[in-house]
Motif scaffolding. Structure first.
Motif, mmCIF file in Angstrom:
data_model
loop_
_atom_site.group_PDB
_atom_site.id
_atom_site.type_symbol
_atom_site.label_atom_id
_atom_site.label_comp_id
_atom_site.label_asym_id
_atom_site.label_seq_id
_atom_site.Cartn_x
_atom_site.Cartn_y
_atom_site.Cartn_z
ATOM 1 N N PRO A 95 -11.638 -14.668 -48.890
ATOM 2 C CA PRO A 95 -12.687 -12.914 -48.635
ATOM 3 C C PRO A 95 -13.147 -12.425 -47.106
ATOM 4 C CG PRO A 95 -13.157 -15.193 -50.832
ATOM 5 C CD PRO A 95 -11.779 -15.063 -49.709
ATOM 6 N N GLY A 96 -14.041 -11.638 -47.398
ATOM 7 C CA GLY A 96 -14.090 -10.900 -46.411
ATOM 8 C C GLY A 96 -12.603 -11.090 -45.337
ATOM 9 N N THR A 97 -11.604 -11.145 -45.594
ATOM 10 C CA THR A 97 -10.243 -10.835 -43.946
ATOM 11 C C THR A 97 -10.341 -9.170 -44.410
ATOM 12 O OG1 THR A 97 -9.354 -12.708 -44.993
ATOM 13 C CG2 THR A 97 -7.894 -10.552 -44.386
ATOM 14 N N GLN A 98 -10.032 -9.005 -42.556
ATOM 15 C CA GLN A 98 -10.229 -7.254 -42.473
ATOM 16 C C GLN A 98 -8.642 -7.658 -41.889
ATOM 17 O OE1 GLN A 98 -13.019 -5.271 -42.701
ATOM 18 N NE2 GLN A 98 -13.672 -7.353 -43.601
ATOM 19 N N LEU A 99 -8.013 -6.471 -43.121
ATOM 20 C CA LEU A 99 -6.569 -6.454 -42.699
ATOM 21 C C LEU A 99 -5.821 -4.868 -42.104
ATOM 22 C CD1 LEU A 99 -3.503 -7.324 -43.050
ATOM 23 C CD2 LEU A 99 -3.826 -6.388 -45.484
ATOM 24 N N LEU A 100 -4.673 -5.278 -41.591
ATOM 25 C CA LEU A 100 -4.396 -4.035 -40.805
ATOM 26 C C LEU A 100 -3.056 -3.695 -41.089
ATOM 27 C CD1 LEU A 100 -4.508 -1.304 -39.125
ATOM 28 C CD2 LEU A 100 -3.488 -3.074 -37.130
ATOM 29 N N ASP A 101 -2.604 -3.257 -42.102
ATOM 30 C CA ASP A 101 -1.285 -3.051 -42.544
ATOM 31 C C ASP A 101 -0.184 -2.338 -41.525
ATOM 32 O OD1 ASP A 101 1.561 -3.274 -43.736
ATOM 33 O OD2 ASP A 101 0.524 -2.348 -45.839
ATOM 34 N N VAL A 102 0.974 -2.486 -40.746
ATOM 35 C CA VAL A 102 1.450 -1.272 -40.280
ATOM 36 C C VAL A 102 1.946 -0.589 -40.392
ATOM 37 C CG1 VAL A 102 2.183 -0.696 -37.192
ATOM 38 C CG2 VAL A 102 0.110 -1.855 -38.165
ATOM 39 N N ALA A 196 -9.930 -0.347 -31.624
ATOM 40 C CA ALA A 196 -10.570 -0.852 -30.885
ATOM 41 C C ALA A 196 -9.812 -2.540 -31.132
ATOM 42 C CB ALA A 196 -12.002 -0.767 -31.265
ATOM 43 N N ASP A 197 -10.337 -3.272 -29.475
ATOM 44 C CA ASP A 197 -9.576 -4.772 -29.394
ATOM 45 C C ASP A 197 -9.907 -5.040 -30.154
ATOM 46 O OD1 ASP A 197 -8.063 -3.767 -27.120
ATOM 47 O OD2 ASP A 197 -9.357 -5.036 -25.704
ATOM 48 N N ASP A 198 -9.309 -6.654 -30.979
ATOM 49 C CA ASP A 198 -10.345 -8.076 -30.994
ATOM 50 C C ASP A 198 -10.763 -7.601 -32.820
ATOM 51 O OD1 ASP A 198 -9.837 -9.242 -29.297
ATOM 52 O OD2 ASP A 198 -11.606 -8.947 -28.046
ATOM 53 N N LYS A 199 -9.540 -6.343 -32.906
ATOM 54 C CA LYS A 199 -10.922 -5.497 -34.548
ATOM 55 C C LYS A 199 -10.499 -6.516 -36.748
ATOM 56 C CE LYS A 199 -13.426 -2.955 -35.118
ATOM 57 N NZ LYS A 199 -14.851 -3.362 -35.369
ATOM 58 N N PHE A 200 -9.180 -7.047 -36.076
ATOM 59 C CA PHE A 200 -8.865 -7.655 -37.659
ATOM 60 C C PHE A 200 -8.227 -8.639 -37.455
ATOM 61 C CE2 PHE A 200 -7.805 -3.011 -36.598
ATOM 62 C CZ PHE A 200 -8.239 -2.643 -38.149
ATOM 63 N N ASP A 201 -8.394 -9.723 -39.344
ATOM 64 C CA ASP A 201 -8.192 -10.985 -38.821
ATOM 65 C C ASP A 201 -7.049 -11.165 -39.279
ATOM 66 O OD1 ASP A 201 -11.640 -11.978 -39.027
ATOM 67 O OD2 ASP A 201 -11.050 -10.486 -41.038
ATOM 68 N N ARG A 224 -3.726 -7.200 -29.495
ATOM 69 C CA ARG A 224 -4.410 -6.769 -29.085
ATOM 70 C C ARG A 224 -5.342 -6.284 -29.846
ATOM 71 N NH1 ARG A 224 -7.269 -2.020 -28.817
ATOM 72 N NH2 ARG A 224 -4.997 -0.705 -29.966
ATOM 73 N N VAL A 225 -5.218 -5.934 -31.066
ATOM 74 C CA VAL A 225 -6.671 -5.159 -32.323
ATOM 75 C C VAL A 225 -6.117 -7.060 -33.228
ATOM 76 C CG1 VAL A 225 -5.321 -3.252 -32.448
ATOM 77 C CG2 VAL A 225 -4.491 -5.060 -34.230
ATOM 78 N N LEU A 226 -6.205 -7.882 -32.571
ATOM 79 C CA LEU A 226 -6.339 -9.318 -33.922
ATOM 80 C C LEU A 226 -7.466 -9.414 -32.830
ATOM 81 C CD1 LEU A 226 -3.071 -10.873 -34.899
ATOM 82 C CD2 LEU A 226 -5.172 -9.687 -35.660
ATOM 83 N N LYS A 227 -8.263 -10.458 -34.044
ATOM 84 C CA LYS A 227 -9.741 -11.356 -33.389
ATOM 85 C C LYS A 227 -8.544 -12.090 -32.348
ATOM 86 C CE LYS A 227 -12.746 -9.513 -36.790
ATOM 87 N NZ LYS A 227 -13.856 -10.216 -38.234
ATOM 88 N N PHE A 315 0.195 -16.770 -34.573
ATOM 89 C CA PHE A 315 -1.654 -16.882 -34.239
ATOM 90 C C PHE A 315 -2.457 -16.310 -33.026
ATOM 91 C CE2 PHE A 315 -0.449 -19.590 -38.210
ATOM 92 C CZ PHE A 315 -2.214 -19.782 -39.206
ATOM 93 N N LYS A 316 -3.067 -15.175 -32.935
ATOM 94 C CA LYS A 316 -3.711 -15.340 -31.131
ATOM 95 C C LYS A 316 -4.659 -16.502 -31.175
ATOM 96 C CE LYS A 316 -6.726 -11.862 -29.249
ATOM 97 N NZ LYS A 316 -7.048 -10.528 -28.868
#
Length: 317
Positions: A95-102, A196-201, A224-227, A315-316
């Motif tokens: 819960p709370g995960t911020q996903l970017l699906d490219v 922006a940088d560091d935006k997604f889980d 870059r965009v991953l936290k 993992f970052k």
């Protein structure tokens, strides 16, 4: 929750097409330059200048978008659904995960992500209900007053795709399937993401990374965009490790899939390219090294269906 989008200062397409895209897809950007790089790359089994590949790939997916889902079912006999289910279960979002699906314009991964979070919430509610059997009514009321942040508990999926026709298909499915929250759609290039940088889980890309011109740039953008602590996950066709299955797979790919493309989608050439692009994609170990070179740690992969596809994870840190 709004996702900050970086300002776009240029659109790298031939002028007429670029103007047309701007009218329907604000914020689009592409990884091609109007100036020749002097370098060649592959488009399936063809060799083409780097600056032409993005245009050719764009046209392929523009052509197949409307029949994309039915062709996936036909080509894989429905197995792609099981691969994607395994992919989400392997992600195991919380819960709370911020996903970017490219490259996820049709929404297959994002919809599964939302369903998974909903199931997690239902499980949490059931467990809470069991634990409240002996509580007073006032205690129960207080627990509900601090309930989770809505049905998705703060989770969100952002779908980013360079192709506006694929995004249109996904948005149509959104309406048809009745999803109402937790999803947003952005036109953008995997090689220059408008975030922006560091935006997604979590960053996911399913059956898309083999189509970019510069895989290394797409991986760098994912990083870059991953936290810090964020996870990269890629589902992609790979190298079959069973010799007998490999021969049958090649026969099916080159003799059957383009025919299905012609019959179902009226497009032989696009599906011929898609088959060829799979053979040009790096095998599992080589792609694993590319992910590590981009800065990711704890990189590994899982073969599914004897390596017809593989799920890569990193993992970052």
């Amino acid at each position: 929750m709004a996702v900050p989008v970086r300002a776009v200062t240029r659109c790298w397409r031939p002028a007429a097409l670029c103007q047309w895209l701007r009218s329907g897809t604000p914020g689009c950007q592409f990884s091609q330059s109007t100036h020749s790089s002097g370098r060649d790359t592959h488009f399936g089994f063809q060799t083409v200048p780097e600056e032409e590949k993005g245009e050719k790939v764009y046209r392929v997916f523009e052509s197949v978008a409307q029949k994309y889902d039915i062709m996936n079912d036909s080509m894989s006999l429905g197995i792609h659904r099981l691969w994607k289910d395994w992919f989400i279960n392997h992600m195991n979002p919380t819960p709370g995960t911020q996903l970017l699906d490219v490259a996820g314009g049709t929404g297959d991964i994002a919809f599964r992500f939302i369903n998974y979070i909903r199931a997690q919430r239902e499980k949490l509610i059931r467990n809470q209900t069991k634990s409240q059997q002996n509580l007073s009514w006032s205690d129960i009321s207080r627990s509900y007053s601090h309930d989770q942040l809505g049905p998705l508990m703060g989770s969100q999926a952002v779908i980013c795709d360079i192709n506006k026709e694929m995004l249109k298909v996904g948005k149509d499915k959104l309406q048809r399937l009745g999803y109402s929250e937790g999803l947003s759609w952005v036109a953008g290039d995997a090689e220059e993401l408008p975030f922006a940088d560091d935006k997604f889980d979590v960053y996911t890309i399913a059956f898309g990374i083999r189509n970019v011109t510069h895989i290394d740039k797409a991986l760098e953008e994912a990083y870059r965009v991953l936290k810090p602590g964020g996870r990269f996950l890629c589902l992609e066709f790979s190298q079959v490790n069973n010799p007998l299955l490999a021969r049958l797979y090649d026969l099916y790919s080159f003799q059957v899939i383009p025919v299905l493309g012609e019959i179902i989608a009226g497009d032989w050439k696009s599906y011929q390219y898609l088959v060829e692009s799979i053979r040009r994609f790096p095998p599992q170990e080589e792609f694993k090294e590319m992910i590590e070179d981009a800065g990711f740690f704890k990189v590994n992969y899982h073969n599914l269906t004897s390596g017809v596809v593989a799920v890569h994870s990193g993992f970052k840190l």
